[in-house]
Design a protein around this motif. Structure first.
Motif, PDB file in Angstrom:
ATOM      1  N   TYR A  43      65.025  83.507  36.603  1.00  0.00           N
ATOM      2  CA  TYR A  43      65.874  82.972  35.924  1.00  0.00           C
ATOM      3  C   TYR A  43      66.796  82.456  37.069  1.00  0.00           C
ATOM      4  O   TYR A  43      67.567  83.450  37.342  1.00  0.00           O
ATOM      5  CB  TYR A  43      66.343  83.588  35.108  1.00  0.00           C
ATOM      6  CG  TYR A  43      66.937  83.313  34.113  1.00  0.00           C
ATOM      7  CD1 TYR A  43      67.035  82.632  33.559  1.00  0.00           C
ATOM      8  CD2 TYR A  43      68.335  84.086  34.264  1.00  0.00           C
ATOM      9  CE1 TYR A  43      68.121  81.611  32.613  1.00  0.00           C
ATOM     10  CE2 TYR A  43      69.598  83.382  33.306  1.00  0.00           C
ATOM     11  CZ  TYR A  43      69.690  82.047  32.537  1.00  0.00           C
ATOM     12  OH  TYR A  43      70.532  81.738  31.735  1.00  0.00           O
ATOM     13  N   TYR A  45      70.130  80.750  37.398  1.00  0.00           N
ATOM     14  CA  TYR A  45      71.515  80.597  36.992  1.00  0.00           C
ATOM     15  C   TYR A  45      72.874  80.399  37.270  1.00  0.00           C
ATOM     16  O   TYR A  45      72.957  80.403  39.033  1.00  0.00           O
ATOM     17  CB  TYR A  45      71.899  81.463  35.595  1.00  0.00           C
ATOM     18  CG  TYR A  45      72.038  82.602  36.438  1.00  0.00           C
ATOM     19  CD1 TYR A  45      73.688  83.217  36.092  1.00  0.00           C
ATOM     20  CD2 TYR A  45      71.368  83.420  36.945  1.00  0.00           C
ATOM     21  CE1 TYR A  45      74.128  84.237  36.859  1.00  0.00           C
ATOM     22  CE2 TYR A  45      71.278  85.280  36.572  1.00  0.00           C
ATOM     23  CZ  TYR A  45      72.972  85.636  37.020  1.00  0.00           C
ATOM     24  OH  TYR A  45      73.190  86.054  37.961  1.00  0.00           O
ATOM     25  N   CYS A  52      73.678  78.516  30.414  1.00  0.00           N
ATOM     26  CA  CYS A  52      73.055  79.320  30.959  1.00  0.00           C
ATOM     27  C   CYS A  52      73.508  80.779  30.146  1.00  0.00           C
ATOM     28  O   CYS A  52      72.586  81.544  30.295  1.00  0.00           O
ATOM     29  CB  CYS A  52      73.400  79.599  31.928  1.00  0.00           C
ATOM     30  SG  CYS A  52      72.309  78.702  33.761  1.00  0.00           S
ATOM     31  N   TYR A  95      70.301  73.927  36.060  1.00  0.00           N
ATOM     32  CA  TYR A  95      71.200  74.985  35.615  1.00  0.00           C
ATOM     33  C   TYR A  95      70.671  75.282  34.415  1.00  0.00           C
ATOM     34  O   TYR A  95      71.360  74.458  33.765  1.00  0.00           O
ATOM     35  CB  TYR A  95      71.477  75.871  36.149  1.00  0.00           C
ATOM     36  CG  TYR A  95      71.541  75.754  37.821  1.00  0.00           C
ATOM     37  CD1 TYR A  95      70.764  75.977  38.552  1.00  0.00           C
ATOM     38  CD2 TYR A  95      72.012  74.211  38.637  1.00  0.00           C
ATOM     39  CE1 TYR A  95      70.636  76.258  39.847  1.00  0.00           C
ATOM     40  CE2 TYR A  95      72.323  74.640  39.375  1.00  0.00           C
ATOM     41  CZ  TYR A  95      71.949  75.623  40.642  1.00  0.00           C
ATOM     42  OH  TYR A  95      71.334  75.326  42.008  1.00  0.00           O
ATOM     43  N   PRO A  96      70.072  75.972  33.340  1.00  0.00           N
ATOM     44  CA  PRO A  96      69.382  77.235  33.756  1.00  0.00           C
ATOM     45  C   PRO A  96      67.730  76.575  34.410  1.00  0.00           C
ATOM     46  O   PRO A  96      67.786  75.577  33.575  1.00  0.00           O
ATOM     47  CB  PRO A  96      69.654  77.862  32.870  1.00  0.00           C
ATOM     48  CG  PRO A  96      69.597  77.393  31.241  1.00  0.00           C
ATOM     49  CD  PRO A  96      70.377  76.408  31.900  1.00  0.00           C
ATOM     50  N   TYR A 114      67.429  74.828  29.227  1.00  0.00           N
ATOM     51  CA  TYR A 114      67.851  76.565  28.210  1.00  0.00           C
ATOM     52  C   TYR A 114      66.556  76.185  27.440  1.00  0.00           C
ATOM     53  O   TYR A 114      65.792  74.610  26.296  1.00  0.00           O
ATOM     54  CB  TYR A 114      68.737  75.860  26.820  1.00  0.00           C
ATOM     55  CG  TYR A 114      68.603  76.402  25.555  1.00  0.00           C
ATOM     56  CD1 TYR A 114      69.899  77.495  26.286  1.00  0.00           C
ATOM     57  CD2 TYR A 114      67.690  76.196  24.462  1.00  0.00           C
ATOM     58  CE1 TYR A 114      69.779  78.707  24.959  1.00  0.00           C
ATOM     59  CE2 TYR A 114      67.956  77.472  23.403  1.00  0.00           C
ATOM     60  CZ  TYR A 114      69.649  78.345  23.851  1.00  0.00           C
ATOM     61  OH  TYR A 114      68.997  79.601  22.307  1.00  0.00           O
TER      62      TYR A 114
END
Length: 145
Positions: A43, A45, A52, A95-96, A114
């Motif tokens: 992940y 971020y 995020c 990001y994310p 997201y």
């Protein structure tokens, strides 16, 4: 060599041996994935990213998802604010971004943005069931929806 220099050299050598160069969190996590023979969920971020924050709050902190990430996968969090070179190294563009890999480290898919909780659970099922060996993530999500 005088005793003082020998001591200084020994201390210097021990210091550098005791503190090896630290790899980035992704490299460390992928080593764990290989050793444990588990797929990895990476992940990426930023601390300054509202999406995020929402992903953390609404998805990743969910009890079911969190338990699955801990039990079934090697879960790696990569804060690009602390390690800015990671975005370039792993070619992350926004990001994310969630990256799924096999235990070998081979990237299966990069998922930018997201991801709603229901979709994230399905993505984890895709990875855990090794469906990537027979179909794309898009096909799996379409067929399992």
């Amino acid at each position: 060599m005088k005793t003082g220099y020998k001591t200084l050299f020994l201390v210097f050598a021990l210091f550098f041996c005791a503190f090896p160069a630290h790899a980035d969190p992704v490299t460390d996590g992928l080593k764990r994935a290989r050793a444990q023979e588990k797929a990895a969920v990476i992940y990426f971020y930023s601390q300054y990213c509202p999406y995020c924050d929402a992903m953390d709050s609404n998805v990743l902190n969910d009890n079911v998802i969190s338990a699955s990430l801990k039990k079934d996968f090697v879960y790696i969090r990569a804060d690009i604010d602390k390690s800015p070179g990671l975005a370039r190294k792993y070619q992350i563009r926004g990001y994310p971004t969630t990256v799924l890999t096999e235990s070998s480290g081979r990237i299966i898919v990069k998922i930018p943005g997201y991801i709603p909780k229901k979709d994230f659970q399905r993505i984890l099922s895709y990875l855990k069931g090794k469906h990537y060996k027979t179909m794309t993530l898009g096909d799996f999500l379409r067929d399992s929806g």
